[in-house]
Design a protein around this motif. Structure first.
Motif, mmCIF file in Angstrom:
data_model
loop_
_atom_site.group_PDB
_atom_site.id
_atom_site.type_symbol
_atom_site.label_atom_id
_atom_site.label_comp_id
_atom_site.label_asym_id
_atom_site.label_seq_id
_atom_site.Cartn_x
_atom_site.Cartn_y
_atom_site.Cartn_z
ATOM 1 N N ARG A 61 3.094 10.093 -2.252
ATOM 2 C CA ARG A 61 1.907 9.363 -2.725
ATOM 3 C C ARG A 61 1.121 8.806 -1.529
ATOM 4 N NH1 ARG A 61 -0.162 4.665 -4.206
ATOM 5 N NH2 ARG A 61 1.468 3.404 -3.228
ATOM 6 N N ARG A 62 1.833 8.273 -0.572
ATOM 7 C CA ARG A 62 1.170 7.707 0.608
ATOM 8 C C ARG A 62 0.572 8.810 1.483
ATOM 9 N NH1 ARG A 62 2.095 2.418 2.365
ATOM 10 N NH2 ARG A 62 2.732 1.175 0.587
ATOM 11 N N LEU A 63 1.274 9.913 1.599
ATOM 12 C CA LEU A 63 0.730 11.052 2.370
ATOM 13 C C LEU A 63 -0.601 11.503 1.765
ATOM 14 C CD1 LEU A 63 3.537 13.678 3.097
ATOM 15 C CD2 LEU A 63 1.964 12.667 4.758
ATOM 16 N N GLU A 64 -0.605 11.628 0.458
ATOM 17 C CA GLU A 64 -1.815 12.105 -0.218
ATOM 18 C C GLU A 64 -2.942 11.093 -0.132
ATOM 19 O OE1 GLU A 64 -0.236 13.250 -4.035
ATOM 20 O OE2 GLU A 64 0.130 15.307 -3.328
ATOM 21 N N GLY A 65 -2.580 9.812 -0.003
ATOM 22 C CA GLY A 65 -3.598 8.770 0.112
ATOM 23 C C GLY A 65 -3.985 8.462 1.554
ATOM 24 N N GLY A 66 -3.378 9.150 2.491
ATOM 25 C CA GLY A 66 -3.695 8.908 3.897
ATOM 26 C C GLY A 66 -3.109 7.612 4.448
ATOM 27 N N LEU A 67 -2.119 7.077 3.743
ATOM 28 C CA LEU A 67 -1.472 5.826 4.188
ATOM 29 C C LEU A 67 -0.240 6.207 4.996
ATOM 30 C CD1 LEU A 67 -1.669 4.076 0.702
ATOM 31 C CD2 LEU A 67 -3.234 3.749 2.638
ATOM 32 N N LEU A 68 -0.429 6.445 6.273
ATOM 33 C CA LEU A 68 0.589 7.140 7.051
ATOM 34 C C LEU A 68 1.592 6.234 7.760
ATOM 35 C CD1 LEU A 68 -1.536 10.035 8.641
ATOM 36 C CD2 LEU A 68 -0.386 9.932 6.421
ATOM 37 N N ARG A 69 1.353 4.925 7.771
ATOM 38 C CA ARG A 69 2.250 4.051 8.554
ATOM 39 C C ARG A 69 3.612 3.870 7.873
ATOM 40 N NH1 ARG A 69 1.278 0.068 12.225
ATOM 41 N NH2 ARG A 69 2.335 -1.408 10.846
ATOM 42 N N LEU A 70 4.652 4.289 8.575
ATOM 43 C CA LEU A 70 5.994 4.153 8.004
ATOM 44 C C LEU A 70 6.350 2.685 7.779
ATOM 45 C CD1 LEU A 70 8.213 6.774 9.893
ATOM 46 C CD2 LEU A 70 6.768 7.066 7.905
ATOM 47 N N GLN A 71 5.903 1.815 8.680
ATOM 48 C CA GLN A 71 6.200 0.385 8.517
ATOM 49 C C GLN A 71 5.678 -0.131 7.180
ATOM 50 O OE1 GLN A 71 4.982 1.736 11.277
ATOM 51 N NE2 GLN A 71 5.724 0.745 13.124
ATOM 52 N N ASP A 72 4.478 0.316 6.793
ATOM 53 C CA ASP A 72 3.891 -0.151 5.534
ATOM 54 C C ASP A 72 4.680 0.368 4.339
ATOM 55 O OD1 ASP A 72 2.006 -1.379 7.085
ATOM 56 O OD2 ASP A 72 0.448 0.130 6.756
ATOM 57 N N LEU A 73 5.130 1.597 4.443
ATOM 58 C CA LEU A 73 5.974 2.154 3.373
ATOM 59 C C LEU A 73 7.228 1.296 3.212
ATOM 60 C CD1 LEU A 73 7.157 4.295 1.414
ATOM 61 C CD2 LEU A 73 7.841 5.605 3.406
ATOM 62 N N ILE A 74 7.883 1.005 4.325
ATOM 63 C CA ILE A 74 9.125 0.218 4.264
ATOM 64 C C ILE A 74 8.855 -1.152 3.650
ATOM 65 C CG2 ILE A 74 10.924 -0.886 5.668
ATOM 66 C CD1 ILE A 74 10.408 1.458 7.723
ATOM 67 N N GLN A 75 7.769 -1.803 4.103
ATOM 68 C CA GLN A 75 7.466 -3.156 3.616
ATOM 69 C C GLN A 75 7.198 -3.174 2.123
ATOM 70 O OE1 GLN A 75 7.848 -5.737 5.440
ATOM 71 N NE2 GLN A 75 7.260 -5.369 7.573
ATOM 72 N N SER A 76 6.789 -2.024 1.564
ATOM 73 C CA SER A 76 6.397 -1.989 0.157
ATOM 74 C C SER A 76 7.580 -1.741 -0.790
ATOM 75 C CB SER A 76 5.327 -0.906 -0.061
ATOM 76 O OG SER A 76 5.917 0.385 0.007
ATOM 77 N N VAL A 77 8.770 -1.534 -0.240
ATOM 78 C CA VAL A 77 9.930 -1.237 -1.093
ATOM 79 C C VAL A 77 11.074 -2.195 -0.734
ATOM 80 C CG1 VAL A 77 9.265 1.191 -1.274
ATOM 81 C CG2 VAL A 77 10.918 0.502 0.495
ATOM 82 N N PRO A 78 12.103 -2.303 -1.591
ATOM 83 C CA PRO A 78 13.239 -3.183 -1.264
ATOM 84 C C PRO A 78 13.938 -2.691 0.009
ATOM 85 C CG PRO A 78 13.305 -2.499 -3.577
ATOM 86 C CD PRO A 78 12.263 -1.663 -2.909
ATOM 87 N N HIS A 79 13.955 -3.541 1.025
ATOM 88 C CA HIS A 79 14.528 -3.105 2.299
ATOM 89 C C HIS A 79 15.271 -4.239 2.970
ATOM 90 C CE1 HIS A 79 10.744 -4.999 3.463
ATOM 91 N NE2 HIS A 79 11.245 -5.145 4.669
#
Ligand SMILES: Nc1nc2c(ncn2[C@@H]2O[C@H](COP(=O)(O)OP(=O)(O)OP(=O)(O)O)[C@@H](O)[C@H]2O)c(=O)[nH]1
Length: 183
Positions: free
Chosen positions: A138-156
């Motif tokens: 979903r993030r790839l398709e939306g151009g949201l490429l930062r891995l840090q942001d992906l991590i921050q958005s999920v339980p980690h």
């Protein structure tokens, strides 16, 4: 400890390094081989890249053009295990002990286990749950490429970088963007 897949991302251009850094001979073996060896206890290991590396299992990026997020997405898509250890091909100081340390900290509600310091996360040299594949896409398709942001958005879970480096050495997260970065 959960069963896990090991994935080494090697689909970059090594433009700062000046030659394919995965194959760069360092202290007697290619950089990629150091990262690969550290994952020897994994249920399966593979490289995510868009060219062959003889001697290694290589899977391609399924969605190209998203830098390390393309690599992470493909790592999660190809992995057979619920947890995936993801590293860059230029991190020769990661060790089997380090991966064990991370895996021992996995809890059922988590989707990522990473090292960080004051909000800055280390997205390579980290554990991701396979269930993140859809969010990565979903993030790839939306151009949201930062891995840090992906991590921050999920339980980690974030483990303190100072404590981890005190235990495993200050070079643990050294990544060789250039040949001169290597000691
Ligand atoms: N599979 C995959 N891996 C990637 C991709 N982009 C970068 N990587 C890998 O991710 C890791 C971190 O990337 P960088 O350190 O920026 O490496 P790089 O892109 O080769 O280097 P530069 O061209 O100098 O920016 C390296 O192991 C890269 O090979 C990609 O699009 N797909």
């Amino acid at each position: 400890m959960p069963i896990w897949s090991g994935a080494v991302l090697a689909g970059g251009h090594s433009s700062r390094f000046g030659q394919d850094k995965a194959l760069y001979p360092y202290r007697g073996r290619p950089l990629l081989a150091w990262v690969w060896e550290a994952m020897a206890e994994a249920e399966e290991r593979f490289v995510v890249a868009n060219r062959p590396y003889p001697g290694f299992t290589v899977y391609p990026d399924l969605r190209k053009g998203g830098d390390t997020l393309s690599g992470l997405h493909s790592a999660l898509a190809h992995a057979r295990c619920p947890w995936v250890a993801v590293a860059a091909c230029d991190q020769p100081f990661l060790t089997a002990e380090f991966w064990r340390f991370l895996l021992e900290r996995v809890q059922p509600h988590l989707q990522a286990v990473v090292i960080g310091l004051e909000g800055a996360l280390e997205p390579l040299g980290a554990l991701y749950h396979k269930s993140l594949e859809a969010e990565a896409l979903r993030r790839l398709e939306g151009g949201l490429l930062r891995l840090q942001d992906l991590i921050q958005s999920v339980p980690h879970l974030v483990l303190d970088k100072r404590e981890v480096e005190a235990r495993f050495g200050p070079r643990l997260f050294l990544n060789a963007n250039r040949q001169s970065d290597l000691p």
